[in-house]
Design a protein around this motif. Sequence first.
Motif, PDB file in Angstrom:
ATOM      1  N   GLY A   9       0.683  -1.113  -0.081  1.00 57.23           N
ATOM      2  CA  GLY A   9       0.008   0.034   0.016  1.00 57.23           C
ATOM      3  C   GLY A   9       0.785   1.246  -0.079  1.00 57.23           C
ATOM      4  N   ALA A  10       0.232   2.589  -0.241  1.00 59.19           N
ATOM      5  CA  ALA A  10       0.746   3.733  -0.031  1.00 59.19           C
ATOM      6  C   ALA A  10       0.031   4.639   1.009  1.00 59.19           C
ATOM      7  N   GLY A  11       0.663   5.682   1.179  1.00 57.21           N
ATOM      8  CA  GLY A  11      -0.176   6.539   2.263  1.00 57.21           C
ATOM      9  C   GLY A  11      -0.206   6.084   3.510  1.00 57.21           C
ATOM     10  N   GLY A  15       3.614   0.208   4.382  1.00 51.78           N
ATOM     11  CA  GLY A  15       4.374  -0.890   4.976  1.00 51.78           C
ATOM     12  C   GLY A  15       3.533  -1.961   5.203  1.00 51.78           C
ATOM     13  N   LYS A  16       2.373  -2.179   4.600  1.00 48.25           N
ATOM     14  CA  LYS A  16       1.635  -3.518   4.554  1.00 48.25           C
ATOM     15  C   LYS A  16       0.757  -3.485   3.511  1.00 48.25           C
ATOM     16  N   PHE A  17       0.159  -4.467   3.224  1.00 49.86           N
ATOM     17  CA  PHE A  17      -0.451  -4.821   2.058  1.00 49.86           C
ATOM     18  C   PHE A  17      -1.671  -4.015   2.000  1.00 49.86           C
ATOM     19  N   GLY A  18      -1.925  -3.200   0.790  1.00 53.83           N
ATOM     20  CA  GLY A  18      -3.152  -2.316   0.480  1.00 53.83           C
ATOM     21  C   GLY A  18      -4.095  -3.013  -0.177  1.00 53.83           C
ATOM     22  N   THR A  19      -3.911  -3.848  -1.146  1.00 54.98           N
ATOM     23  CA  THR A  19      -4.803  -4.485  -1.931  1.00 54.98           C
ATOM     24  C   THR A  19      -4.431  -6.014  -2.112  1.00 54.98           C
ATOM     25  N   SER A  43     -11.392  -2.145   7.328  1.00 56.22           N
ATOM     26  CA  SER A  43     -10.926  -1.083   8.577  1.00 56.22           C
ATOM     27  C   SER A  43      -9.558  -1.205   8.870  1.00 56.22           C
ATOM     28  N   ASP A  44      -8.956  -0.337   9.702  1.00 55.77           N
ATOM     29  CA  ASP A  44      -7.508  -0.400  10.000  1.00 55.77           C
ATOM     30  C   ASP A  44      -7.067  -1.580  10.626  1.00 55.77           C
ATOM     31  N   SER A  45      -8.127  -2.080  11.761  1.00 53.21           N
ATOM     32  CA  SER A  45      -7.678  -3.226  12.304  1.00 53.21           C
ATOM     33  C   SER A  45      -7.580  -4.472  11.524  1.00 53.21           C
ATOM     34  N   GLN A  46      -8.597  -4.612  10.501  1.00 52.21           N
ATOM     35  CA  GLN A  46      -8.633  -5.730   9.588  1.00 52.21           C
ATOM     36  C   GLN A  46      -7.458  -5.764   8.453  1.00 52.21           C
ATOM     37  N   LEU A  47      -7.087  -4.427   8.066  1.00 48.49           N
ATOM     38  CA  LEU A  47      -5.431  -4.444   7.382  1.00 48.49           C
ATOM     39  C   LEU A  47      -4.411  -4.830   8.133  1.00 48.49           C
ATOM     40  N   GLU A  48      -4.350  -4.468   9.497  1.00 53.61           N
ATOM     41  CA  GLU A  48      -3.327  -4.826  10.297  1.00 53.61           C
ATOM     42  C   GLU A  48      -3.504  -6.397  10.229  1.00 53.61           C
ATOM     43  N   LEU A  53      -1.199 -11.887   8.947  1.00 59.55           N
ATOM     44  CA  LEU A  53      -1.551 -13.166   8.395  1.00 59.55           C
ATOM     45  C   LEU A  53      -1.046 -13.621   6.965  1.00 59.55           C
ATOM     46  N   PHE A  54      -0.987 -12.867   6.135  1.00 57.11           N
ATOM     47  CA  PHE A  54      -0.668 -13.114   4.719  1.00 57.11           C
ATOM     48  C   PHE A  54       1.056 -12.949   4.694  1.00 57.11           C
ATOM     49  N   LYS A  55       1.778 -12.075   5.496  1.00 56.93           N
ATOM     50  CA  LYS A  55       3.090 -12.051   5.359  1.00 56.93           C
ATOM     51  C   LYS A  55       3.774 -13.324   5.677  1.00 56.93           C
ATOM     52  N   HIS A  56       3.173 -14.167   6.204  1.00 58.90           N
ATOM     53  CA  HIS A  56       3.702 -15.681   6.593  1.00 58.90           C
ATOM     54  C   HIS A  56       3.369 -16.605   5.554  1.00 58.90           C
TER      55      HIS A  56
END
Length: 108
Positions: A9-11, A15-19, A43-48, A53-56
């Motif tokens: 993602g951007a903005g 540092g995390k996945f955006g799409t 939501s912000d909490s879902q993105l976190e 989850l997915f980085k692993h």
Amino acid sequence: MVVVGANYGAGKRTGKFGTYLVACYNKNNGFYETAALVGTGFSDSQLEEFNELFKHQIVKEKPKEVLLEKAGYPDVWINPEQVFEIKAADIQISPVYKCAKDELDDES
């Protein structure tokens, strides 16, 4: 829809996945046919939570059972294990995504 890839993602999503690239499993041919890039409604909490989850679950190469044109490759590939429930107001045909490609006519 099964998550098969992600883009950084951007903005506020830096540092995390955006799409996320999602696909449907076609039991007739044994492939995950890509359907859409999903990036809204989280939501912000879902993105976190999803990022953790997915980085692993990142894999180095596109899983052989995933169908997608090269123009639609995500930043990272993810093992097709996790399922998202998607709500959408509209679906558009795309030359990049392969879901139901052979079942639609030019007027669909």
